[in-house]
Write a protein that holds these residues in place. Structure first.
Motif, mmCIF file in Angstrom:
data_model
loop_
_atom_site.group_PDB
_atom_site.id
_atom_site.type_symbol
_atom_site.label_atom_id
_atom_site.label_comp_id
_atom_site.label_asym_id
_atom_site.label_seq_id
_atom_site.Cartn_x
_atom_site.Cartn_y
_atom_site.Cartn_z
ATOM 1 N N SER A 2 -14.978 -22.101 9.389
ATOM 2 C CA SER A 2 -13.978 -21.196 8.502
ATOM 3 C C SER A 2 -12.622 -21.733 8.441
ATOM 4 O O SER A 2 -12.232 -22.728 9.102
ATOM 5 C CB SER A 2 -14.101 -19.799 9.096
ATOM 6 N N GLU A 3 -12.169 -21.402 7.388
ATOM 7 C CA GLU A 3 -10.853 -21.832 7.009
ATOM 8 C C GLU A 3 -9.789 -21.291 8.204
ATOM 9 O O GLU A 3 -8.872 -22.101 8.624
ATOM 10 C CB GLU A 3 -10.096 -21.101 5.673
ATOM 11 N N GLY A 4 -10.030 -20.043 8.768
ATOM 12 C CA GLY A 4 -9.163 -19.806 9.811
ATOM 13 C C GLY A 4 -9.475 -20.545 11.039
ATOM 14 O O GLY A 4 -8.432 -21.038 11.777
ATOM 15 N N ASP A 5 -10.496 -21.116 11.313
ATOM 16 C CA ASP A 5 -10.800 -21.909 12.664
ATOM 17 C C ASP A 5 -10.198 -23.449 12.290
ATOM 18 O O ASP A 5 -9.751 -23.850 13.197
ATOM 19 C CB ASP A 5 -12.424 -21.800 12.633
ATOM 20 N N ASP A 6 -10.143 -23.750 10.822
ATOM 21 C CA ASP A 6 -9.507 -25.071 10.636
ATOM 22 C C ASP A 6 -8.066 -24.959 10.846
ATOM 23 O O ASP A 6 -7.507 -25.786 11.513
ATOM 24 C CB ASP A 6 -9.779 -25.520 9.035
ATOM 25 N N ILE A 93 -6.252 -15.453 6.260
ATOM 26 C CA ILE A 93 -7.376 -16.185 6.731
ATOM 27 C C ILE A 93 -7.766 -15.551 8.037
ATOM 28 O O ILE A 93 -8.837 -15.932 8.441
ATOM 29 C CB ILE A 93 -6.894 -17.570 7.013
ATOM 30 N N PRO A 95 -9.391 -12.712 8.572
ATOM 31 C CA PRO A 95 -10.853 -12.461 8.427
ATOM 32 C C PRO A 95 -11.789 -13.432 8.513
ATOM 33 O O PRO A 95 -13.070 -13.188 8.743
ATOM 34 C CB PRO A 95 -10.821 -11.559 7.009
ATOM 35 N N THR A 96 -11.306 -14.738 8.170
ATOM 36 C CA THR A 96 -12.340 -15.744 8.207
ATOM 37 C C THR A 96 -12.603 -16.343 9.760
ATOM 38 O O THR A 96 -13.329 -17.269 10.038
ATOM 39 C CB THR A 96 -11.704 -16.982 7.467
ATOM 40 N N LEU A 97 -11.776 -15.908 10.529
ATOM 41 C CA LEU A 97 -11.986 -16.440 12.036
ATOM 42 C C LEU A 97 -13.093 -16.138 12.565
ATOM 43 O O LEU A 97 -13.511 -14.898 12.571
ATOM 44 C CB LEU A 97 -10.627 -15.831 12.973
ATOM 45 N N THR A 98 -13.526 -17.191 13.331
ATOM 46 C CA THR A 98 -14.984 -16.746 14.085
ATOM 47 C C THR A 98 -14.588 -15.999 15.375
ATOM 48 O O THR A 98 -13.445 -16.305 15.742
ATOM 49 C CB THR A 98 -15.979 -17.955 14.284
ATOM 50 N N GLU A 99 -15.477 -15.388 16.099
ATOM 51 C CA GLU A 99 -15.127 -14.665 17.153
ATOM 52 C C GLU A 99 -14.641 -15.576 18.197
ATOM 53 O O GLU A 99 -13.963 -15.328 18.870
ATOM 54 C CB GLU A 99 -16.382 -13.966 17.719
#
Length: 104
Positions: A2-6, A93, A95-99
């Motif tokens: 995801s964008e958040g993970d990036d 971003i 909400p795009t983070l994975t758990e």
């Protein structure tokens, strides 16, 4: 990914003083491993660990070239980036983070 993970991966990568120094050194232009190690006064193996992490985060790229005497030299250069961290960006971003988050 995801964008958040990036974003988490880039921030985690840059949260290391050695890697910040590598980025600063490469801001002046591309360079090869041995010269960078001398400039930064760290061992080549340690530098290569940090360069691999920077490359995995998409912050540097590498190319292998032959010198005039036929010696293989690995050159690194920065991939252009502009990181602006604002509360609005984080809110957008989050909400795009994975758990689990990105592997590091």
């Amino acid at each position: 990914m995801s964008e958040g993970d990036d974003l988490v991966r880039v921030l985690a990568t840059l949260a290391n003083p050695h890697r910040l120094r590598v980025v600063a050194a490469l801001a002046g232009g591309r360079n090869y491993v041995s010269d960078l190690a001398r400039q930064l006064q760290i061992s080549r193996p340690l530098l290569q660990v940090h360069l691999k992490k920077l490359e995995a985060a998409g912050l540097v790229s590498a190319s292998l070239e032959l010198s005039e005497d036929g010696k293989a030299m690995k050159f690194y250069e920065l991939v252009p980036f502009d990181l602006r961290l604002t509360p609005q960006l984080v809110a957008g971003i989050a909400p795009t983070l994975t758990e689990k988050g990105p592997e590091q």
